[in-house]
Design a protein around this motif. Structure first.
Motif, PDB file in Angstrom:
ATOM      1  N   GLY A   6       0.243  22.519  60.285  1.00  0.00           N
ATOM      2  CA  GLY A   6       0.085  23.713  61.117  1.00  0.00           C
ATOM      3  C   GLY A   6      -0.442  23.485  62.512  1.00  0.00           C
ATOM      4  O   GLY A   6      -0.617  24.430  63.274  1.00  0.00           O
ATOM      5  N   ARG A   7      -0.708  22.239  62.870  1.00  0.00           N
ATOM      6  CA  ARG A   7      -1.321  21.957  64.164  1.00  0.00           C
ATOM      7  C   ARG A   7      -0.501  22.532  65.325  1.00  0.00           C
ATOM      8  O   ARG A   7      -1.025  23.113  66.255  1.00  0.00           O
ATOM      9  CB  ARG A   7      -1.486  20.443  64.324  1.00  0.00           C
ATOM     10  CG  ARG A   7      -1.915  19.982  65.707  1.00  0.00           C
ATOM     11  CD  ARG A   7      -3.394  20.134  65.927  1.00  0.00           C
ATOM     12  NE  ARG A   7      -3.763  19.627  67.247  1.00  0.00           N
ATOM     13  CZ  ARG A   7      -5.005  19.617  67.712  1.00  0.00           C
ATOM     14  NH1 ARG A   7      -6.001  20.072  66.982  1.00  0.00           N
ATOM     15  NH2 ARG A   7      -5.263  19.156  68.894  1.00  0.00           N
ATOM     16  N   GLN A   8       0.819  22.323  65.280  1.00  0.00           N
ATOM     17  CA  GLN A   8       1.666  22.784  66.395  1.00  0.00           C
ATOM     18  C   GLN A   8       2.299  24.140  66.108  1.00  0.00           C
ATOM     19  O   GLN A   8       3.229  24.553  66.795  1.00  0.00           O
ATOM     20  CB  GLN A   8       2.755  21.749  66.688  1.00  0.00           C
ATOM     21  CG  GLN A   8       2.194  20.433  67.224  1.00  0.00           C
ATOM     22  CD  GLN A   8       3.290  19.532  67.760  1.00  0.00           C
ATOM     23  OE1 GLN A   8       4.091  19.002  67.005  1.00  0.00           O
ATOM     24  NE2 GLN A   8       3.335  19.374  69.077  1.00  0.00           N
ATOM     25  N   PHE A  63      -1.550  17.135  61.872  1.00  0.00           N
ATOM     26  CA  PHE A  63      -2.109  17.936  60.786  1.00  0.00           C
ATOM     27  C   PHE A  63      -1.175  19.098  60.448  1.00  0.00           C
ATOM     28  O   PHE A  63      -0.458  19.600  61.315  1.00  0.00           O
ATOM     29  CB  PHE A  63      -3.459  18.543  61.185  1.00  0.00           C
ATOM     30  CG  PHE A  63      -4.523  17.543  61.503  1.00  0.00           C
ATOM     31  CD1 PHE A  63      -4.503  16.244  60.988  1.00  0.00           C
ATOM     32  CD2 PHE A  63      -5.592  17.906  62.314  1.00  0.00           C
ATOM     33  CE1 PHE A  63      -5.516  15.346  61.289  1.00  0.00           C
ATOM     34  CE2 PHE A  63      -6.607  17.015  62.614  1.00  0.00           C
ATOM     35  CZ  PHE A  63      -6.569  15.731  62.106  1.00  0.00           C
TER      36      PHE A  63
END
Lengths: 468, 212
Positions: free
Chosen positions: A436-438, A434
Motif C-alpha cells: 500500500g505504500r504507493q 511496503f
C-alpha cells in the motif's frame, strides 16, 4: 587517543553530556522540518509556553503533500492544504526560514538541504523523516526522528540519544556499466536484510563508494534506513568539498577555508575498529529489482521470482507466500517477464540531476510502451527541475511520453494525487515497496532510474546492461 | 506523558515479521495536524475491506473478518505480541499514537526498528523485545487459549505468563524512569540548559560557520 571511526568523531564532538548508563544529550546543528511531522511539535511548544532555541538552525519546506501538477491555484485537497498552511503559519510565527510551495528552491527536504549547502560535513542533522540518513553522504551524523523529538530539538537544540554500534560496509572495485548507487544499496539490503543495520550507524567505504558522485552517495545513505540503520555516512573527500563550494548556505571566503580544513579530518582513522564489517565486490552487483513487500525481497534482474516451496522454515515460507500473493506473482517467473502499469522516477532516493540524466540516457528517441498507463518524472527540487530543463531533459522525457512534474515526494508515498490503483504494478525509483505504500493494493518494484526508464520503454523489466 | 507501571492485559497476536509503520497507520491519515483520531485507522488497510480515507463515517466501514484484531476474542486487547523488526520504515510517530489510541499499552516483539521503538517511549507505550522462543510460546498460548492475558510489570522488568512463569526484559534506565513517572522529557533536558549553553558557546568558537 585511540583510533576513531568517523561516527566516533561526529558523536563525541556533539556530546553535551553522557551519563554512566550511556544516555546522552547530543547537540543538533541542523533541523530540517516538513509539514507532516511538525504540526503537533509546534503545538506542543505552544502548550508548554516554549520557543524554538535556535531559529537559524532550522530550514523548513513542504514536500510530502504538495501536488506535482499545476500549483498556481494552490492545493485543492482541503486536508493537505491545511497541513501545508499550518507549516507556513508556524514558520511565519517563529521567523523560521521556509521554502514555500511556490518558491523556486522548494523540493524534497532531503534534496534541498544538500543542494542549498544547508547540510555541511561534521553536522548533526535531524528531521522528522526516516530518510534523513541521506545527509550522511556529507559525513554528517544525520538521523530521522519522531514528532516528540522534533519538539524536543526545537525546544532544547538537543536529542536524547544513545550511541549506536558502528558498521562499515566496504564496496570495492568497479561497478558494471549501467549500474548505480541504487543497485549497491539494494544489494547491501539483500545481503544484510532490512533489520541487518538495526542498532548500527553504517559507514559506506571502499573504492566503489569513493567513485560515486555526491548524488550517488546520497542515494546510498538514503537507503541505510531500509537496512534498519538510522544513520548512514560517507567520509569527506574532494568530491564532498567540490560539491559544496559556492552553495548558498555554505561558508564563504576565509570561513570556507577554515571549514574545509576541519572537514578534511572527518574520516575514519586507518586503525579504527568497527563492530561489524561487511564486504561487497562491486563487480558482482547486477541491476537489482525488488519482487516483494520488503526491500530485502530483492533479486538481480536476471533472476526469477523465488519459490516458497524451496523454503523449509514455515514462518519464512508463509511470509514469502503472503508477499507473492500481494504482489500477484507466480514463483519461477523471470523478473524480465514482469509487465509494469506505471513508472515513477523521483523521491528523495533518486530525483537528483544525475538520476534524471541516467534515466534520460536510456530513452534514445524511443517511446513509453503502450501498455504503460502513466510514466512520471518528478524532479527532487526546483533547481533540479531547472537544471534538467536547461539540459533539455524535460523535452526528451515528454517526447517519449513521460509526464514532467513539479517537485515533491509524489508517488513515493502517495500522500498527494500521484498513486497506484489496486493491483497496478510499478517500476519505482523510490525506497519502500511496503504493502500500500504507493497506493492501497499497489505493487511496487524498486529499481534504479535507468532500470525504471528501460521498463517504461519496454513495458516490462529489462536488463539495462543489454540496453547501453 | 501517560505513566506506565503494571498492566494485566488481554493479548492480541500479530504473527508476522517486518510489520512496517505504513501498515500500522497508512499515509492518508498523516495529513492530520492533531495527535488524535489515529486509533480508528490502526492497520486500516488490513482491518477494513473498503479503502480508508480521512474524515469518513466510521460506522459505514466494512471490517475484514479475516484480520486478527477484528476477532471478537481480541476486543479490548492491551498487549500486542509481534515478530521481528516490528515498526520498520517511516519515522511517523502517528504509529504509536494509533496503537495507544486503539487501546494498546504494551508491544512485545522479537525485535523492533529503532525509530519506532524510540517513539513508543515518548508516548507512554511500553515496547520490549523478548527472545523468539518466548514469543513463540506466547503466540501458541494466545492461539489455543481464549482470553489469554499477560501481566507486564515495569518496576521488576518482568512479563508474567498465565502459567505463573516470569520472564525478564531489558529496558534502558532512563526510559524506565520516564515511563514510571510520566516525565516530560523536554522539561528534564531543560534542567541542563546551562550545559547546553556552554556547549553552544564552545561549538560556535570552534566551528563558527555552523551558526548563521
Amino acid at each position: 587517543m585511540s583510533a576513531q571511526t568517523l561516527y566516533d568523531k561526529l558523536w563525541s564532538s556533539h556530546l553535551v553530556r553522557e551519563d554512566a548508563d550511556g544516555s546522552a544529550l547530543l547537540y543538533i546543528d541542523r533541523h530540517l522540518v516538513h509539514e507532516v511531522t511538525s504540526p503537533q511539535a509546534f503545538d506542543g511548544l505552544r502548550l508548554h509556553g516554549r520557543k524554538p532555541r535556535r531559529i537559524d538552525s532550522i530550514l523548513a519546506v513542504a514536500d510530502h503533500n504538495v501536488p506535482t501538477t499545476d500549483r498556481s491555484g494552490g492545493i485543492v485537497d482541503p486536508i493537505s492544504r491545511l497541513q501545508v498552511d499550518t507549516l507556513d503559519a508556524n514558520c511565519e510565527a517563529y521567523g523560521i526560514t521556509e521554502f514555500r510551495m511556490n518558491d523556486p528552491r522548494q523540493g524534497i527536504v532531503h534534496v534541498i538541504g544538500p543542494e542549498q549547502g544547508a547540510t555541511l560535513p561534521g553536522m548533526t542533522v535531524v528531521c522528522g523523516d526516516s530518510h534523513t540518513s541521506t545527509h550522511g553522504a556529507f559525513a554528517c551524523l544525520a538521523q530521522g526522528i519522531g514528532t516528540s523529538e522534533v519538539e524536543h530539538v526545537l525546544a532544547t537544540q538537543c536529542l536524547v540519544a544513545k550511541k549506536s554500534r558502528a558498521m562499515r560496509v566496504r564496496v570495492e572495485g568497479e561497478l558494471g556499466r549501467g549500474l548505480s548507487a541504487k543497485d549497491i544499496a539494494l544489494a547491501v539490503i539483500g545481503q544484510i536484510g532490512t533489520a541487518g543495520g538495526t542498532g548500527f550507524a553504517i559507514e559506506f567505504a571502499g573504492s566503489a563508494v569513493r567513485a560515486l558522485s555526491m548524488e550517488g552517495r546520497m542515494t546510498l545513505c538514503n537507503m541505510s534506513i531500509e537496512a534498519g540503520a538510522r544513520a548512514g555516512m560517507v567520509a569527506v573527500d574532494d568530491t564532498t568539498i567540490d560539491y559544496l563550494r559556492g552553495r548558498p548556505f555554505a561558508p564563504k571566503g576565509e570561513m570556507w577555508s577554515r571549514a574545509v580544513a576541519h572537514w578534511r579530518t572527518l574520516v575514519s582513522d586507518p586503525q579504527a575498529r568497527f563492530d561489524r564489517e561487511v564486504h561487497i565486490e562491486a563487480a558482482s552487483i547486477e541491476p537489482q529489482v525488488t519482487w516483494g513487500t520488503s526491500p530485502e525481497m530483492v533479486a538481480p534482474v536476471s533472476a526469477r521470482v523465488p519459490d516458497p516451496a524451496a523454503i523449509s522454515d514455515p514462518a519464512k515460507r508463509e511470509a514469502l507466500e503472503r508477499a507473492l500473493a500481494y504482489m500477484g506473482l507466480t514463483p519461477g517467473v523471470a523478473i524480465t517477464e514482469l509487465e509494469v502499469d506505471k513508472v515513477f522516477i523521483g523521491s528523495c532516493t533518486n530525483s537528483r540531476i544525475e538520476d534524471l540524466r541516467a534515466a534520460a540516457a536510456v530513452i534514445r528517441g524511443r517511446q513509453v510502451s503502450a501498455r504503460v498507463k502513466l510514466a512520471l518524472v518528478v524532479p527532487g527540487s526546483g533547481p533540479v527541475k531547472q537544471q534538467a530543463e536547461r539540459e533539455g531533459l524535460d523535452r526528451l522525457f515528454q517526447a517519449a511520453g513521460f509526464e514532467w512534474r513539479e517537485p515533491g515526494c509524489s508517488m513515493c508515498l502517495a500522500m498527494n494525487d500521484d498513486r497506484l490503483m489496486p493491483q497496478e504494478r510499478c517500476a519505482s525509483t523510490s525506497n519502500r515497496n511496503f504493502e500500500g505504500r504507493q497506493g492501497a493494493g499497489g505493487r511496487t518494484h524498486l529499481v534504479s532510474p535507468a532500470m525504471a526508464a528501460a521498463a517504461a520503454i519496454a513495458g516490462h523489466f529489462v536488463d539495462i546492461r543489454g540496453e547501453l | 506523558m501517560q505513566k506506565f507501571e503494571r498492566l494485566d492485559g488481554l493479548v492480541a497476536p500479530m504473527d508476522r515479521a517486518n510489520v512496517d509503520t505504513d501498515a500500522i497507520i497508512p499515509k492518508q491519515f498523516l495529513k492530520a495536524i492533531g495527535r488524535t483520531g489515529f486509533g480508528a485507522h490502526l492497520f486500516d488497510a488490513w482491518r477494513f475491506k473498503d479503502p480508508g480515507e480521512p474524515g469518513m463515517d466510521l460506522t459505514r466501514r466494512v471490517p475484514n473478518p479475516d484480520f486478527v484484531l477484528n476477532a471478537p476474542r481480541y476486543v479490548g486487547a492491551q498487549v500486542l505480541v509481534a515478530r521481528a523488526n516490528f515498526g520498520c520504515g517511516s519515522s511517523r510517530e502517528h504509529a504509536p499514537w494509533a496503537l495507544l489510541e486503539y487501546g494498546f499499552r504494551v508491544v512485545l516483539a522479537e525485535s523492533f526498528a529503532d525509530i519506532f521503538f524510540n517513539n513508543c517511549f515518548k508516548n507512554g507505550l511500553l515496547a520490549a523485545d523478548l527472545p523468539a522462543e518466548l514469543i513463540d510460546r506466547i503466540l501458541q498460548g494466545v492461539a489455543t487459549q481464549v482470553g489469554y492475558r499477560l501481566v507486564v510489570d515495569l518496576p521488576s522488568q518482568s512479563v508474567i505468563l498465565p502459567s505463573g512463569e516470569t520472564c525478564g526484559f531489558e529496558i534502558e534506565p532512563v526510559r524506565k524512569r520516564s515511563l514510571l513517572n510520566g516525565l516530560d522529557e523536554i522539561g528534564v533536558t531543560l534542567e541542563n540548559v546551562d550545559a547546553i549553553g556552554a556547549f553552544e558557546v564552545a561549538h560556535r568558537a570552534s566551528q563558527p560557520w555552523l551558526f548563521a
